[in-house]
Design an enzyme around this catalytic site. Structure first.
Site, short mmCIF file in Angstrom:
data_model
loop_
_atom_site.label_atom_id
_atom_site.label_comp_id
_atom_site.label_asym_id
_atom_site.label_seq_id
_atom_site.Cartn_x
_atom_site.Cartn_y
_atom_site.Cartn_z
N ASP A 160 31.18 2.02 -15.44
CA ASP A 160 32.02 1.80 -16.62
C ASP A 160 31.34 0.98 -17.70
O ASP A 160 31.65 1.12 -18.88
CB ASP A 160 33.33 1.09 -16.22
N ASP B 118 28.08 -3.19 -15.09
CA ASP B 118 28.07 -3.33 -13.63
C ASP B 118 27.95 -1.93 -13.01
O ASP B 118 27.75 -0.95 -13.70
CB ASP B 118 29.34 -4.05 -13.16
N TYR C 40 40.73 -3.68 -14.14
CA TYR C 40 41.41 -2.68 -14.97
C TYR C 40 42.85 -2.56 -14.52
O TYR C 40 43.34 -1.50 -14.18
CB TYR C 40 40.67 -1.34 -14.93
N GLU D 191 28.47 -7.00 -23.57
CA GLU D 191 28.51 -5.89 -22.60
C GLU D 191 28.93 -4.59 -23.29
O GLU D 191 29.92 -4.57 -24.02
CB GLU D 191 29.50 -6.22 -21.46
#
Ligand SMILES: *[C@@H]1O[C@H](CO)[C@@H](O)[C@H](O)[C@H]1NC(C)=O
Ligand SMILES: *[C@@H]1O[C@H](CO)[C@@H](O)[C@H](O)[C@H]1NC(C)=O
Length: 495
Positions: free
Chosen positions: A83, A86, A234, A469
């Protein structure tokens, strides 16, 4: 006296001419190569690939990874996307990413040129995977990778030795948000492949309707069934009703079946009070805009679509977002750039739906009348900010422009590549690379990061993950946006 007035008028006209010339110079100086940015925005998805990479792989510092995913549940879950920075495969945001890529191709694919093929590949990388994740009726695999194990290590995906736990939602442990979003992704993608690979398109559509029925019949949030595996990462914050309606809306668009239309109109009241939200968790504004196209002149979706616009435009009296001094849109929640890209996407799509409908194409924000072209202008401001028109003079897309983030929070990008360093780098050994003051050795071309703070400043620090990120759902809406601006720039002056 008359002479003086004449002179003033002449001076004023000259000034206006001069200002126009200056603005043109500024426009030229600040104009971007949207085609280059589009190509790069798609390359990013190749950098996020999990599984066995094809010979056509263009981000070559990445190699095969996670080839045993699903093994713990005797399933084949090899493939899909990581995603963000990571190595977990979170299917909820992955599905939203896919829906947005597909929507981008449906709206703007005709402008993509040779990148259309890459956009289809980016979608298919996800849909092939979702076919695996939904192959058993009554089961939807919702995630692969234990997020705690993963987040505690700084490892290349190719080296991963953290627990690759597979999580599933079932009739007894339902997850309507993740299942419905996968159904939406499959339905939207079925249209992308319709004129291109009919058999595949039909397969996606059949699966979409089956997964939707499962999501609808066995209702519940995956927050309850999967708990700490998905929350706080999430976590579904606003329930699954929006995803069920969103999926039905996409299924309606793909099938034209009245069943889905009736489903939407019967249930829309349950999410009707939320109109300003859109992202991996909230689908509300997306539903209004997607469906407004069919009934632009009715009171069904139009009022909420207009309210959404009024919640975004900087000059709107009912604005609910904020803008940095440099002009970047801000909303609550980390990874702010996801809002700038997703909301800009909706503005452009809605502007195009409205365009050419005479009086009804005007959006009213209280007493303000807004032309469709204004929506495009606001969206362009966001994209141009991302590409470098901002107080830091910085592009927030890796590899675009001269000044861009060099220390992104991304394991694969920040560790030496397998080609450079074939030896395994374990969980703890990765930490020194994380802490290093050297820039990332591997460019994750096209990745857009979380972005600057509300004062337009950016630290470019690996540790500052809310800003540094990249994520797939920041990039997904941008693909269509860039295709649009690639096509219109040079053809019409949109300021
Ligand atoms: C932005 O600037 C304002 C005014 O200088 C300051 O109060 C605020 O803390 C800053 N915000 C951030 C996130 O740096
Ligand atoms: C940058 O780092 C400073 C000091 O660590 C911090 O106060 C600030 O909020 C950070 N800004 C951003 C954009 O992350």
């Amino acid at each position: 006296m008359i002479m003086v007035m004449r002179m003033r008028k002449v001076v004023r006209i000259l000034l206006v001419v001069l200002m126009n010339v200056m603005m043109m110079v500024v426009n030229v100086a600040n104009s971007h190569d949207y085609g280059e940015a589009l190509t790069k925005s798609l390359l990013f998805f190749e950098g996020q690939r999990s599984g066995r990479l094809p010979p056509s792989q263009r981000i070559t510092w990445r190699k095969d990874s996670a080839l045993l995913d699903g093994y713990d549940l005797h399933a084949d879950l090899v493939g899909g996307y990581y995603d963000a920075g990571d190595n977990v495969k979170f299917h909820f945001p992955m599905a939203y990413t896919t829906t947005m890529l597909a929507w981008g191709v449906l709206e703007f694919g005709e402008f993509m040129g040779s990148d259309l093929q890459h956009a289809r590949e980016a979608i298919r990388w996800a849909t092939d995977y979702f076919l695996k994740a939904t192959s058993i009726p009554g089961v939807v695999y919702a995630q692969v990778g234990d997020p705690y194990g993963d987040h505690n290590c700084w490892e290349r995906p190719e080296d991963m030795d953290t627990p690759r736990t597979t999580y599933a939602v079932t009739e007894n442990k339902p997850g309507s948000e993740v299942s419905a979003e996968i159904a939406a992704a499959l339905a939207a993608s079925s249209m992308v492949f319709y004129g291109f690979d009919r058999r595949y398109s039909q397969l996606l559509l059949r699966r979409a309707s089956r997964v939707f029925l499962f999501a609808d019949k066995f209702r519940g949030s995956y927050n309850d069934g999967l708990g700490p595996a998905v929350c706080p990462f999430y976590c579904s914050g606003n329930g699954y009703q929006d995803e069920l309606i969103w999926a039905a809306a996409w299924l309606h668009k793909a099938t034209k079946a009245t069943y889905y239309w009736n489903y939407v109109t019967r249930n829309i009241h349950s999410v009707d009070s939320v109109f300003a939200e859109f992202g991996w968790d909230a689908k509300h504004a997306g539903i209004s805009i997607l469906l407004s196209k069919f009934v632009l002149d009715s009171s069904l979706f139009r009022p909420n679509a207009d309210k959404f616009v009024c919640s975004v435009l900087p000059e709107s009296p009912t604005k609910s977002v904020t803008y940095s001094p440099g002009g970047l849109l801000f909303k609550q929640g980390g990874s702010n750039m996801q809002h700038a890209t997703a909301l800009s996407f909706l503005l452009i799509v809605y502007s195009r739906y409205l365009h050419g409908h005479g009086n009804i194409s005007i959006v009213h924000c209280d007493n303000f009348a807004v032309e469709p072209s204004r929506l495009i202008q606001v969206a362009k401001g966001q994209v141009d900010y991302i590409l470098g028109n901002n107080p830091s003079g910085m592009s927030y897309m890796v590899g675009y422009g001269n000044k861009f983030p060099r220390y992104i929070h991304h394991r694969g990008s920040s560790l030496p590549s397998i080609d450079q360093h074939p030896e395994h780098i374990n969980c703890d050994e990765g930490r020194s690379y994380f802490a290093s003051n050297q820039p990332n050795p591997n460019l994750l071309i096209g990745a857009i990061v979380g972005g600057p703070d509300i004062n337009d400043s950016y630290n470019d620090s690996r540790a500052d993950f809310t800003h540094s990120e990249p994520t797939t759902y920041i990039n997904a809406p941008v693909v269509g946006i860039l295709a649009y601006f690639k096509s219109v720039m040079g053809k019409v002056e949109i300021g």
